[in-house]
Design an enzyme around this catalytic site. Structure first.
Site, PDB file in Angstrom:
ATOM      1  N   LYS A 579     -36.622  37.194   7.525  1.00  0.00           N
ATOM      2  CA  LYS A 579     -35.472  37.832   8.201  1.00  0.00           C
ATOM      3  C   LYS A 579     -34.218  36.977   8.193  1.00  0.00           C
ATOM      4  O   LYS A 579     -33.143  37.440   8.529  1.00  0.00           O
ATOM      5  CB  LYS A 579     -35.817  38.088   9.682  1.00  0.00           C
ATOM      6  CG  LYS A 579     -36.834  39.145   9.913  1.00  0.00           C
ATOM      7  CD  LYS A 579     -36.987  39.408  11.402  1.00  0.00           C
ATOM      8  CE  LYS A 579     -38.119  38.629  12.019  1.00  0.00           C
ATOM      9  NZ  LYS A 579     -39.452  38.853  11.555  1.00  0.00           N
ATOM     10  N   ASP A 678     -36.243  36.800  18.128  1.00  0.00           N
ATOM     11  CA  ASP A 678     -36.783  37.487  16.961  1.00  0.00           C
ATOM     12  C   ASP A 678     -36.410  38.983  17.004  1.00  0.00           C
ATOM     13  O   ASP A 678     -36.003  39.569  16.010  1.00  0.00           O
ATOM     14  CB  ASP A 678     -38.312  37.298  16.987  1.00  0.00           C
ATOM     15  CG  ASP A 678     -38.937  37.782  15.724  1.00  0.00           C
ATOM     16  OD1 ASP A 678     -38.530  37.286  14.654  1.00  0.00           O
ATOM     17  OD2 ASP A 678     -39.801  38.684  15.788  1.00  0.00           O
ATOM     18  N   LYS A 682     -33.970  41.505  14.465  1.00  0.00           N
ATOM     19  CA  LYS A 682     -34.325  42.838  13.954  1.00  0.00           C
ATOM     20  C   LYS A 682     -33.258  43.865  14.346  1.00  0.00           C
ATOM     21  O   LYS A 682     -32.872  44.710  13.528  1.00  0.00           O
ATOM     22  CB  LYS A 682     -35.688  43.270  14.505  1.00  0.00           C
ATOM     23  CG  LYS A 682     -36.818  42.374  13.988  1.00  0.00           C
ATOM     24  CD  LYS A 682     -38.127  42.692  14.684  1.00  0.00           C
ATOM     25  CE  LYS A 682     -39.201  41.716  14.259  1.00  0.00           C
ATOM     26  NZ  LYS A 682     -40.377  41.765  15.134  1.00  0.00           N
TER      27      LYS A 682
END
Ligand code: ADP
Ligand code: ASP
Ligand code: MG
Length: 815
Positions: A579, A678, A682
């Site tokens: 990511k 995290d 996203k």
């Protein structure tokens, strides 16, 4: 009666020679054939090199001895007992003649084309003589015949033109004279009117066979070589090439003209005129039918017949305003080049008439340039023309087939395959006959171009993908297992072949262009891997220049990100579950997307959000079809889902976090999950994909944890603080339970504003029933306004993440 030609590749071992004799036996049953032989493998080139060395006054004896030894050792292998010494004696005599000839060249420091042909002629003479003697054990009637006595040419040494009438007559009378013999004739060599030795051009033994066959009205000309016939491409370059059953003379001529050296192009002419079929066959596989070249050919179901190439050419460009609308420039140019015997491989002219581009062998390029500068001196001075420039290190790739003209989309397929793989096309030529489309490309792209064009036209497979994989942790090893389990199915049902051709972790890296084993990769990497070096890995991947190439970044490290742009620039797609790239600056995210788009490659990162769940793709499809995202709500942290799903009844928050950690659902420090970082990444990626240029700091994160927990120095200290804050969490839970609600940590994107917060939702909310570590996302869009579209399911774990990467890989190249 038939003419059988055996190439230099076919007589190099005793086993092959036995096969040759068996073939002769079989063919002789009806009528004695005529045999044509060429020099042993590599000898003609060796002799040409020797002549050059001698002319430069350098030492040539060592190489001469090597060539002699090649013949002597074959003679010893093929001849036994008392038959051996006389043959060795004759070979020795030939090599002494050759040595004095070379000595003469060396003394004079002069090598005329005429002397060169004489030197070269020893290759065919020695080989044919040697084979004829060796064949006598089975065929005592064998007779060695030097073709200089029957094939007559002009004195254009090196490329002599055959005088058909005399040749036909001489061939027929020699055949009549030796009716009782089995003739072994030297290929490639001939003589001019004065009896000087000439040669028919490299590969010319095939031509000798065709000339003899036509003069004798034979029923068939067989060309025995080391491949199964004329193949769809050079098998040395394209592993998937396969033999063609039938070709027309024109097709064979076009293919061989552009480099399929399995047959020498002029050989087709005598055969064509007399309608004699030429059959190409393999000495290593004599039972195989080979390729038949004749007047008409089957339509083999493919759009083209074959692909050939010339791997080293130069191009020259003649251009200038003076050429527009003026007749005569091209006439002058081409008659000049033909007068000076410069062979033009290909010509293209822009329809604006402003420029003519033509391709020549690199050895002719400089001379062509000088000739043009002399011929067009006045125009150059008057600046009507620009000075010609030479471009080097180029190659020609040509697709050939008579059916091409009836089929549409042929050039589309060609250019799509080239473009998709980043092969830059410098010039294009299509013969008006439409038997051939040729493109000029850079030489270093040739293997990749040949293979991808071959795949595009011939492979049942829709595509074969070459994957380079970074990271060998959970995701990669699960991915390899999945690839291994499904590769047969994929190939048979979807026409997709995936090969992992490079693997690296932080310690070692390993490459194999044919594909690494997906079962024993770990041991192979440990045993044979080189020391890992990311920069080197990327550049090796680029150098390997394989078609349909994908880089799979299965790491969670920032290191590979810096190479993404460069990777896209070399026309390689990227698939990643990492990511970091997409969630760094917006500028970076944009650059990745734009660069991939510019270079026509894919950048897939489905697993950046919700592992294998179709979230990124769904959003992309919505956006592409013109829908507009009004609102996104999501739970995208499996860890936090698990925690809140289990934080009910008597459970303490502390114990649930501990349980999550014990089950392996958290990072080593659970705060990395609970901090929402995290999740934030996203949300950021989703927001960007939904068209909002947000930065990380634009995403508002409500902390789940009180400051005391966040500030604890160590993980054990954090747990202590968590215990101390238990009342805080219980109060939250009690409040929710009293209202008939549950706690959920929800990310939302609303009118371009992104946030993550702890919310209480009631039972009519779609997130109420979420269980285990599942993820859920709901899209409210113009089209899905009344009831949002919801995607829900397991959003973490190696199995589903690897499956997402797998799906991304097989999707590469689908648009
Ligand atoms: P010989 O010595 O038998 O005349 P050549 O070396 O002249 O053999 O020609 C055979 C070689 O031609 C093969 O080994 C193969 O590498 C090469 N070749 C190039 N293109 C093709 C093609 N399209 N089909 C078959 N062979 C090809
Ligand atoms: N020996 C010659 C050459 O190598 C002719 C041939 O092989 O056909 O070009
Ligand atoms: Mg040949």
């Amino acid at each position: 009666m038939k003419v059988l030609k055996f190439g230099g590749t076919t007589v190099s071992t005793a086993k092959n020679f036995r096969t040759l004799l068996d073939i002769l036996q079989e063919e002789s049953q009806l009528e004695k054939p005529v045999v044509v032989l060429s020099a042993l493998r590599g000898v003609t080139s060796g002799l040409a090199g020797l002549a050059d060395i001698a002319a430069a006054g350098k030492e040539f004896n060592g190489i001469l001895k090597e060539i002699e030894e090649q013949h002597v050792s074959l003679a010893k292998e093929l001849l036994q007992g008392e038959t051996q010494p006389p043959v060795l004696g004759q070979l020795n005599a030939y090599f002494q003649e050759l040595e004095s000839l070379l000595q003469g060249i060396s003394t004079l420091r002069e090598l005329t084309p005429k002397t060169r042909d004489l030197v070269l002629s020893y290759g065919e003479r020695c080989a044919t003589y040697l084979c004829s003697e060796a064949a006598k054990a089975r065929f005592p009637e064998v007779l060695y015949l030097d073709a200089t006595t029957i094939v007559k040419t002009d004195n254009n040494f090196g490329h002599a033109r055959v005088q058909s009438d005399v040749t036909d007559m001489l061939v027929r009378s020699a055949y009549e004279e030796h009716r009782n013999h089995l003739l072994f004739v030297t290929g490639y060599i001939a003589s001019d009117e004065q009896g000087h030795v000439t040669t028919l051009g490299r590969g010319g033994s095939d031509y000798t066979a065709a000339l003899l066959g036509a003069a004798l009205n034979c029923s068939e000309i067989q060309i025995w070589t080391d491949v199964d016939g004329m193949m769809t491409a050079d098998p040395k370059m394209v592993k998937k090439a396969f033999p063609l059953t039938e070709l027309t003379y024109t097709e064979a001529m076009e293919l061989s003209y552009f480099g399929a050296k399995v047959i020498y192009p002029p050989s087709m002419i005598p055969a064509f005129l007399k309608k004699i079929p030429i059959i190409i066959r393999n000495i290593n596989n004599p039972a195989f039918q080979g390729t038949a070249i004749r007047h008409s050919s089957d339509k083999n179901g493919h759009k083209i017949k074959g692909i050939s190439s010339i791997s080293d050419i130069s191009i020259l460009n003649l251009q200038g305003s003076g050429m527009v609308g003026k007749a005569g420039y091209s006439g002058r140019l081409f008659s000049l080049l033909s007068r000076e015997q410069i062979n033009i491989i290909l010509i293209t002219q822009a329809s604006s008439e402003h420029s003519i581009t033509f391709a020549v062998h690199p050895t002719d390029a400089q001379k062509a340039k000088q000739l043009i500068e002399q011929e067009f001196e006045l125009e150059l001075l008057a600046e009507k023309l620009e000075r010609p420039t030479i471009e080097q290190d180029l190659a020609v790739l040509a697709i050939v087939g008579e059916n091409m003209k009836q089929k549409t989309g042929v050039s589309g397929t060609l250019f799509h395959a080239l473009g998709r793989n980043g092969v830059n096309v410098r010039a294009i030529a299509q013969g008006s006959s439409e038997y051939n489309i040729s493109v000029i490309i850079f030489r270093h792209d040739l293997p990749k171009a040949l293979n991808s064009v071959h795949d595009a036209f011939f492979t049942e497979l829709k595509k074969s993908l070459h994957v380079f994989c970074l990271g060998t942790g959970n995701i990669s090893s699960t991915l390899f297992r999945q690839l291994q389990e499904h590769h047969e199915f994929l190939q048979q049902h979807n026409g997709i072949q995936v090969k992992v051709v490079g693997i690296s972790n932080s310690r070692k890296m390993l490459f194999n262009a044919d594909g690494l084993s997906l079962t024993s990769w770990q041991e192979e990497l440990d045993e044979r891997g080189e020391q890992a070096n990311l920069k080197e890995f990327i550049s090796r991947m680029q150098q390997m220049n394989l078609p349909n190439c994908v880089l799979a970044d299965n790491t969670a490290s920032p290191a590979p990100i810096q190479y993404y742009e460069d990777v896209f620039r070399s026309n390689i797609s990227i698939v990643t579950c990492n990511k970091i790239g997409n969630s760094s600056s917006y500028q970076q995210y944009r650059t990745f997307k734009d660069t991939a788009l510019q270079h026509g490659v894919d950048f897939f990162y489905e697993t950046n959000v919700g592992a294998g769940l179709p979230i990124v793709r769904t959003l992309k499809d919505l956006m592409m079809s013109g829908d507009r995202v009004l609102r996104i709500e999501a739970i995208l942290s499996g860890t936090i889902s698990f925690i809140f799903n289990n934080f009910k009844g008597d459970a303490s928050f502390h114990d649930v976090v501990k349980l999550a950690q014990e089950k392996g659902f958290t990072e080593p420090d659970p705060r990395d999950d609970l901090s929402g970082m995290d999740f934030m990444r996203k949300m950021l990626i989703l927001a960007r994909d939904a068209g909002y240029p947000l930065e990380a700091e634009d995403v508002q994160i409500e902390n789940i944890l009180p400051p005391s927990c966040l500030q604890a120095d160590t993980v054990p200290a954090f747990y202590e603080e968590l215990k101390a804050a238990e009342d805080y969490f219980q109060a939250l839970k009690d409040k929710a339970e009293k209202e008939g609600k549950v706690l959920r940590y929800i990310g939302s994107l609303d009118q371009g504003k992104a946030s993550i917060s702890l919310q209480m939702v009631d039972e009519i909310h779609p997130f109420y029933t979420l269980s285990g570590s599942d993820n859920i996302i709901s899209f409210t869009t113009d089209r899905y306004k009344e009831r949002p579209m919801v995607v829900k399911g397991p959003g973490a774990g190696a199995e589903v993440t690897a499956a997402g990467v797998f799906a991304d890989i097989v999707n590469v190249g689908t648009h």
